[in-house]
Design an enzyme around this catalytic site. Structure first.
Site, PDB file in Angstrom:
ATOM      1  N   CYS A 155       0.843  -1.205   0.000  1.00  0.00           N
ATOM      2  CA  CYS A 155       0.000   0.000   0.000  1.00  0.00           C
ATOM      3  C   CYS A 155       0.875   1.252   0.000  1.00  0.00           C
ATOM      4  O   CYS A 155       1.400   1.649   1.041  1.00  0.00           O
ATOM      5  CB  CYS A 155      -0.908  -0.022   1.224  1.00  0.00           C
ATOM      6  SG  CYS A 155      -1.914   1.454   1.381  1.00  0.00           S
ATOM      7  N   CYS A 158      -0.281   4.074   2.201  1.00  0.00           N
ATOM      8  CA  CYS A 158      -0.067   3.854   3.640  1.00  0.00           C
ATOM      9  C   CYS A 158       1.400   4.093   4.008  1.00  0.00           C
ATOM     10  O   CYS A 158       1.693   4.671   5.046  1.00  0.00           O
ATOM     11  CB  CYS A 158      -0.402   2.427   4.041  1.00  0.00           C
ATOM     12  SG  CYS A 158      -1.929   1.778   3.407  1.00  0.00           S
ATOM     13  N   ASP A 159       2.328   3.628   3.189  1.00  0.00           N
ATOM     14  CA  ASP A 159       3.714   3.513   3.626  1.00  0.00           C
ATOM     15  C   ASP A 159       4.725   4.345   2.847  1.00  0.00           C
ATOM     16  O   ASP A 159       5.898   4.401   3.233  1.00  0.00           O
ATOM     17  CB  ASP A 159       4.150   2.033   3.558  1.00  0.00           C
ATOM     18  CG  ASP A 159       3.308   1.166   4.478  1.00  0.00           C
ATOM     19  OD1 ASP A 159       2.882   1.674   5.534  1.00  0.00           O
ATOM     20  OD2 ASP A 159       3.064  -0.009   4.146  1.00  0.00           O
TER      21      ASP A 159
END
Ligand code: NAP
Length: 380
Positions: A155, A158-159
């Site tokens: 993701c 997300c990261d």
């Protein structure tokens, strides 16, 4: 055993929305939420900025908590387990049949489904809504699992932030991989998209955008064969990431074994062979590099990177259904057009286990609403 009106399997936006509608309609739904990760993929997301009604954004876990609270308020019952199988029972003779007949004794003649949970518990229901979503497809190479969450990610939103000014690799050749790679150029010192074939599955416009982006290198005809980790000797920077004798586009450090030649690049360039730069000495901790292999020449090499974002598609979580409903070749449940009826009367499906295209929280929630209304009409 008590016969339930409806059991919802899965606790993402589709499942919670179905639960809110069904519980408000007085059908007392039971939701089997999943044993390990209730809340679905949004629980692993940070800020959600495109869910209507939250102009300042909302954290993914908070959004799922709010959906759960809303379903609970109207009487949804939650069971934190996994469903292992769903079968239609041949008859309802051994069941509490208070749902089976009207006051005048008229039989509804609807089949009953038996769900077996991983705890061994069984649930019987008149209707089932499958909202189990999908999971990220894994590469299945050594190091992937070990460094998951420590440089291996599924993701970018997300990261990506964690890899500011560091070299990043994205694996995949579809729209997701290109979208993630383009997004990650905001953070990384370089982004290398690695794809196993010479042709990309992604739309032409995404490929064009990627080619026009100076930070992004397309490495085609290449597979990742292993992911390595350790504590980097020094934090890589944009400047030290291009110190090879024949600098590669995007600032890669390459160590190509075998005869001179080179791994082919998606833009038609080739990197000269015989380069040799050591990866950071692995001790423990996080991703430092990957092994790669050219699928055309068989040539192998290594590539220094701090992150590997895997974007090679999704696998719908529908295996537990066996042959109960029709699925496509990839395991997505087939439904009747814009509705949520599956091939098996009484079984409905919604969200990412059906939808391979949109995959949004809001589109899953909308489909959960439709599944609830379809189930209500079926039970009426
Ligand atoms: P996808 O289109 O199925 O692409 C998956 C990619 O991963 C393919 O290039 C495939 O290679 C590769 N792949 C699969 N298994 C692999 C493995 N084991 N090792 C290495 N590579 C592997 O999946 P997606 O990119 O997630 O897209 C899914 C759907 O969502 C598509 O319809 C897409 O158009 C849509 N989508 C649209 C947008 C947008 O429009 N902005 C954004 C994201 C997704 P091969 O090509 O060789 O099979």
């Amino acid at each position: 055993m008590t016969l339930r009106h409806v059991v919802i399997i899965g606790s993402g936006p589709a499942g919670y929305t179905a639960a809110i509608y069904l519980s408000r309609a007085g059908l007392r739904p039971v939701m089997v939420t999943g044993a390990l990760t209730p809340g679905g993929q949004l629980v692993n997301t940070t800020e959600v900025e495109n869910y209507p009604g939250f102009p300042d954004g909302i954290l993914g876990p908070d959004l799922m908590d709010a959906m759960k609270a809303q379903a609970e308020k109207f009487g949804t019952e939650f069971i934190p387990s996994d469903v292992e199988s769903v079968v239609e029972l041949p008859s309802t003779s051994d069941l509490d049949t208070d749902l089976d007949t009207d006051a005048d004794g008229t039989s509804h003649g609807k089949p009953t489904f038996r769900l077996t949970l991983d705890t061994g518990e069984e649930l019987d229901a008149r209707a089932v809504i499958v909202a189990t979503g999908s999971t990220y497809r894994k590469l299945g190479v050594p190091g992937e699992e070990k460094y998951s969450g420590h440089g291996v990610s599924y993701c970018a939103t997300c990261d990506g932030f964690f890899f500011r000014n560091k070299p990043i690799v994205v694996v995949g050749g579809g729209d997701s991989a290109f979208e993630e790679a383009l997004y990650l150029t905001r953070f990384g010192s370089s982004v290398t998209l690695i794809h196993r074939r010479g042709e990309f599955r992604a739309s032409a416009i995404m490929v064009e955008r990627a080619r026009a982006n100076e930070k992004l290198t397309l490495l085609a005809d290449t597979v990742v064969t292993a992911i390595h980790g350790g504590v980097p000797a020094a934090t890589p920077s944009a400047s030290d990431a291009s110190t090879v004798s024949a600098p590669a586009p995007g600032g890669l450090k390459l160590n190509l074994g075998g005869p001179a030649g080179g791994l082919s690049l998606g833009d038609g360039n080739a990197i000269g062979g015989g380069l040799s730069l050591p990866l950071a000495v692995p001790t423990a901790g996080e991703v430092t590099g990957i092994d790669i292999r050219n699928t055309v020449t068989g040539e192998t090499g290594t590539l220094t990177t701090s992150a590997v974002f895997v974007a090679i598609g999704h696998t719908p979580a529908t295996g537990f259904l066996g042959g109960l409903v029709d699925k496509d070749g990839d395991g997505y449940v087939l439904v009747d057009g814009a509705g949520t009826c599956t091939s098996h009367p009484g079984v409905f499906a919604a969200g990412d286990c059906v939808d391979r295209v949109y995959r949004q929280a809001i589109s899953a929630a909308g489909m959960g609403c439709r599944a609830a209304l379809d189930a209500q009409a079926y039970l009426a």
